[in-house]
Design a protein around this motif. Structure first.
Motif, mmCIF file in Angstrom:
data_model
loop_
_atom_site.group_PDB
_atom_site.id
_atom_site.type_symbol
_atom_site.label_atom_id
_atom_site.label_comp_id
_atom_site.label_asym_id
_atom_site.label_seq_id
_atom_site.Cartn_x
_atom_site.Cartn_y
_atom_site.Cartn_z
ATOM 1 N N PHE A 19 16.837 2.958 -16.395
ATOM 2 C CA PHE A 19 17.366 3.158 -14.959
ATOM 3 C C PHE A 19 17.763 4.380 -14.600
ATOM 4 C CE2 PHE A 19 17.555 -1.308 -15.680
ATOM 5 C CZ PHE A 19 18.109 -2.167 -14.571
ATOM 6 N N LEU A 20 18.541 5.233 -15.351
ATOM 7 C CA LEU A 20 18.680 6.693 -15.041
ATOM 8 C C LEU A 20 17.453 7.332 -14.788
ATOM 9 C CD1 LEU A 20 22.159 6.836 -17.131
ATOM 10 C CD2 LEU A 20 21.724 6.803 -14.469
ATOM 11 N N SER A 21 16.457 7.407 -15.672
ATOM 12 C CA SER A 21 15.321 8.020 -15.328
ATOM 13 C C SER A 21 14.537 7.742 -14.389
ATOM 14 C CB SER A 21 14.402 8.088 -16.877
ATOM 15 O OG SER A 21 13.968 6.718 -16.930
ATOM 16 N N ILE A 22 14.709 6.593 -13.657
ATOM 17 C CA ILE A 22 13.948 6.196 -12.536
ATOM 18 C C ILE A 22 14.839 6.774 -11.326
ATOM 19 C CG2 ILE A 22 13.254 4.409 -10.979
ATOM 20 C CD1 ILE A 22 12.672 2.726 -13.603
ATOM 21 N N LEU A 23 16.241 6.747 -11.480
ATOM 22 C CA LEU A 23 16.898 7.224 -10.411
ATOM 23 C C LEU A 23 17.036 8.550 -10.230
ATOM 24 C CD1 LEU A 23 19.240 6.663 -8.275
ATOM 25 C CD2 LEU A 23 20.945 6.728 -10.359
ATOM 26 N N TYR A 24 16.969 9.561 -11.457
ATOM 27 C CA TYR A 24 17.307 10.858 -11.376
ATOM 28 C C TYR A 24 16.428 11.630 -10.271
ATOM 29 C CZ TYR A 24 17.396 15.759 -12.695
ATOM 30 O OH TYR A 24 17.567 17.270 -12.766
ATOM 31 N N PRO A 25 14.943 11.451 -10.554
ATOM 32 C CA PRO A 25 14.434 12.246 -9.465
ATOM 33 C C PRO A 25 14.576 11.911 -7.832
ATOM 34 C CG PRO A 25 12.836 11.068 -10.995
ATOM 35 C CD PRO A 25 14.286 10.752 -11.256
ATOM 36 N N LEU A 26 14.859 10.471 -7.617
ATOM 37 C CA LEU A 26 15.342 10.127 -6.373
ATOM 38 C C LEU A 26 16.353 10.737 -5.941
ATOM 39 C CD1 LEU A 26 14.608 6.247 -6.745
ATOM 40 C CD2 LEU A 26 13.038 7.822 -5.840
ATOM 41 N N LEU A 27 17.554 10.861 -6.635
ATOM 42 C CA LEU A 27 18.704 11.795 -6.456
ATOM 43 C C LEU A 27 18.340 13.143 -6.197
ATOM 44 C CD1 LEU A 27 21.333 9.932 -8.746
ATOM 45 C CD2 LEU A 27 20.866 9.905 -6.287
ATOM 46 N N LYS A 28 17.756 13.704 -7.104
ATOM 47 C CA LYS A 28 17.249 15.025 -6.832
ATOM 48 C C LYS A 28 16.549 15.617 -5.662
ATOM 49 C CE LYS A 28 14.792 18.484 -9.981
ATOM 50 N NZ LYS A 28 13.830 18.620 -11.127
ATOM 51 N N GLN A 29 15.526 14.745 -5.302
ATOM 52 C CA GLN A 29 14.849 14.820 -3.903
ATOM 53 C C GLN A 29 15.978 14.758 -2.976
ATOM 54 O OE1 GLN A 29 13.344 11.661 -1.952
ATOM 55 N NE2 GLN A 29 11.689 12.670 -1.068
ATOM 56 N N LEU B 76 20.899 -3.875 1.290
ATOM 57 C CA LEU B 76 21.519 -2.693 1.499
ATOM 58 C C LEU B 76 21.266 -1.785 0.275
ATOM 59 C CD1 LEU B 76 25.173 -4.001 2.498
ATOM 60 C CD2 LEU B 76 23.442 -3.218 3.901
ATOM 61 N N ARG B 77 20.400 -0.729 0.412
ATOM 62 C CA ARG B 77 19.824 0.236 -0.511
ATOM 63 C C ARG B 77 20.396 1.134 -0.848
ATOM 64 N NH1 ARG B 77 13.578 -2.068 0.372
ATOM 65 N NH2 ARG B 77 14.332 -4.478 0.484
ATOM 66 N N GLY B 78 19.779 2.484 -0.757
ATOM 67 C CA GLY B 78 20.195 3.736 -0.836
ATOM 68 C C GLY B 78 21.479 4.107 -1.891
ATOM 69 N N HIS B 79 22.788 4.516 -1.680
ATOM 70 C CA HIS B 79 23.700 4.756 -2.331
ATOM 71 C C HIS B 79 24.290 3.568 -3.183
ATOM 72 C CE1 HIS B 79 23.501 8.946 -1.409
ATOM 73 N NE2 HIS B 79 23.717 8.589 0.000
ATOM 74 N N ALA C 247 0.945 -1.173 -0.094
ATOM 75 C CA ALA C 247 -0.026 0.086 -0.067
ATOM 76 C C ALA C 247 0.660 1.319 0.031
ATOM 77 C CB ALA C 247 -0.857 -0.025 1.220
ATOM 78 N N VAL C 248 1.815 1.302 -0.886
ATOM 79 C CA VAL C 248 2.834 2.384 -0.924
ATOM 80 C C VAL C 248 1.842 3.423 -1.819
ATOM 81 C CG1 VAL C 248 4.994 3.308 -1.925
ATOM 82 C CG2 VAL C 248 4.846 0.778 -0.795
ATOM 83 N N ARG C 249 1.888 4.658 -1.314
ATOM 84 C CA ARG C 249 1.232 5.830 -1.955
ATOM 85 C C ARG C 249 2.158 6.815 -2.610
ATOM 86 N NH1 ARG C 249 -1.462 2.439 -2.755
ATOM 87 N NH2 ARG C 249 -3.531 1.902 -1.487
ATOM 88 N N ASP C 250 3.407 7.080 -1.910
ATOM 89 C CA ASP C 250 4.386 8.090 -2.251
ATOM 90 C C ASP C 250 4.905 7.796 -3.483
ATOM 91 O OD1 ASP C 250 5.927 10.330 -1.483
ATOM 92 O OD2 ASP C 250 7.669 8.786 -1.636
ATOM 93 N N ARG C 251 5.033 8.598 -4.565
ATOM 94 C CA ARG C 251 5.510 8.512 -5.747
ATOM 95 C C ARG C 251 7.010 7.994 -5.771
ATOM 96 N NH1 ARG C 251 2.266 7.951 -10.458
ATOM 97 N NH2 ARG C 251 0.384 9.249 -10.162
ATOM 98 N N LEU C 252 7.566 8.828 -5.069
ATOM 99 C CA LEU C 252 9.146 8.497 -5.086
ATOM 100 C C LEU C 252 9.558 7.114 -4.544
ATOM 101 C CD1 LEU C 252 10.678 12.057 -3.888
ATOM 102 C CD2 LEU C 252 10.912 10.825 -6.458
ATOM 103 N N GLU C 253 8.883 6.851 -3.466
ATOM 104 C CA GLU C 253 9.028 5.357 -2.878
ATOM 105 C C GLU C 253 8.359 4.454 -3.812
ATOM 106 O OE1 GLU C 253 10.254 2.815 -0.232
ATOM 107 O OE2 GLU C 253 10.569 4.857 -0.214
ATOM 108 N N GLN C 254 7.447 4.517 -4.577
ATOM 109 C CA GLN C 254 7.124 3.693 -5.740
ATOM 110 C C GLN C 254 8.249 3.439 -6.607
ATOM 111 O OE1 GLN C 254 3.357 5.308 -7.308
ATOM 112 N NE2 GLN C 254 2.349 4.355 -5.564
#
Length: 197
Positions: free
Chosen positions: A179-189, A127-130, A57-64
């Motif tokens: 991959f980079l198009s999904i990653l970019y908004p996450l890094l930007k945030q 281990l996720r994140g970076h 039940a993930v609603r946050d777009r960035l988390e998705q």
């Protein structure tokens, strides 16, 4: 019962239960000539990630986006890298022939590079994140470099072997963009949330 419920809530528990069948399907689809791997990675894998998103039940777009990227990293780079390692070692001659090249010690070096990135990508379950950022950037540079080599080989040496052009080349171009198009908004945030020095 409480222990089982806690385990099901643990990070990676849902993904962990899905790994074995997911890899089996990835492996089966990779045996479909030409488009099997692309069809699996671009259609079925996002559907599996979306199911994960619905169950949690993930609603946050960035988390998705993070969940989708995790699935792509673990399956395409992780399990795909293991499969690539097997191809360039156990089936080295067959793979080289399909690329239109001679076998070479460089093929073994490539196999161990993909094994290394595969292991790191599989570690992303815990281990996720970076770590995900690093493996996506590293693999994207490799994919784009491989695409360049295949295109030059096709243009200069007229090498139109199935693994030099076709689905392999398309994957080398499509996957880094995806991959980079999904990653970019996450890094930007993340960068937006950090204080400047």
């Amino acid at each position: 019962a409480d222990r089982r419920a806690a385990a099901s809530r643990a990070p990676g528990a849902l993904l962990g239960r899905a790994i074995a069948p997911t890899f089996l399907f990835y492996w089966l689809f990779s045996l479909i000539p030409g488009v099997g791997t692309l069809a699996y990675a671009l259609v079925l894998l996002p559907l599996a990630a979306w199911r994960h998103i619905e169950v949690k039940a993930v609603r946050d777009r960035l988390e998705q986006r993070r969940i989708l990227l995790l699935y792509l990293v673990v399956i395409v780079i992780g399990f795909g890298g293991l499969w690539n390692f097997i191809g360039h070692t156990v089936m080295a001659e067959q793979v080289a022939t399909l690329i239109g090249w001679e076998t070479s010690p460089f093929q073994t070096e490539l196999a161990f590079y993909t094994l290394g990135t595969a292991i790191v990508a599989l570690m992303a379950v815990w281990l996720r994140g970076h770590l995900i950022t690093a493996v996506v950037i590293s693999k994207s540079v490799f994919w784009l470099g491989a695409a360049y080599v295949h295109i030059v080989d096709a243009v200069v040496h007229h090498n139109f072997a199935p693994y030099n052009v076709g689905a392999v080349l398309i994957g080398d171009l499509v996957f880094p963009v995806l991959f980079l198009s999904i990653l970019y908004p996450l890094l930007k945030q993340e960068l937006r949330g950090q204080k400047r020095l």
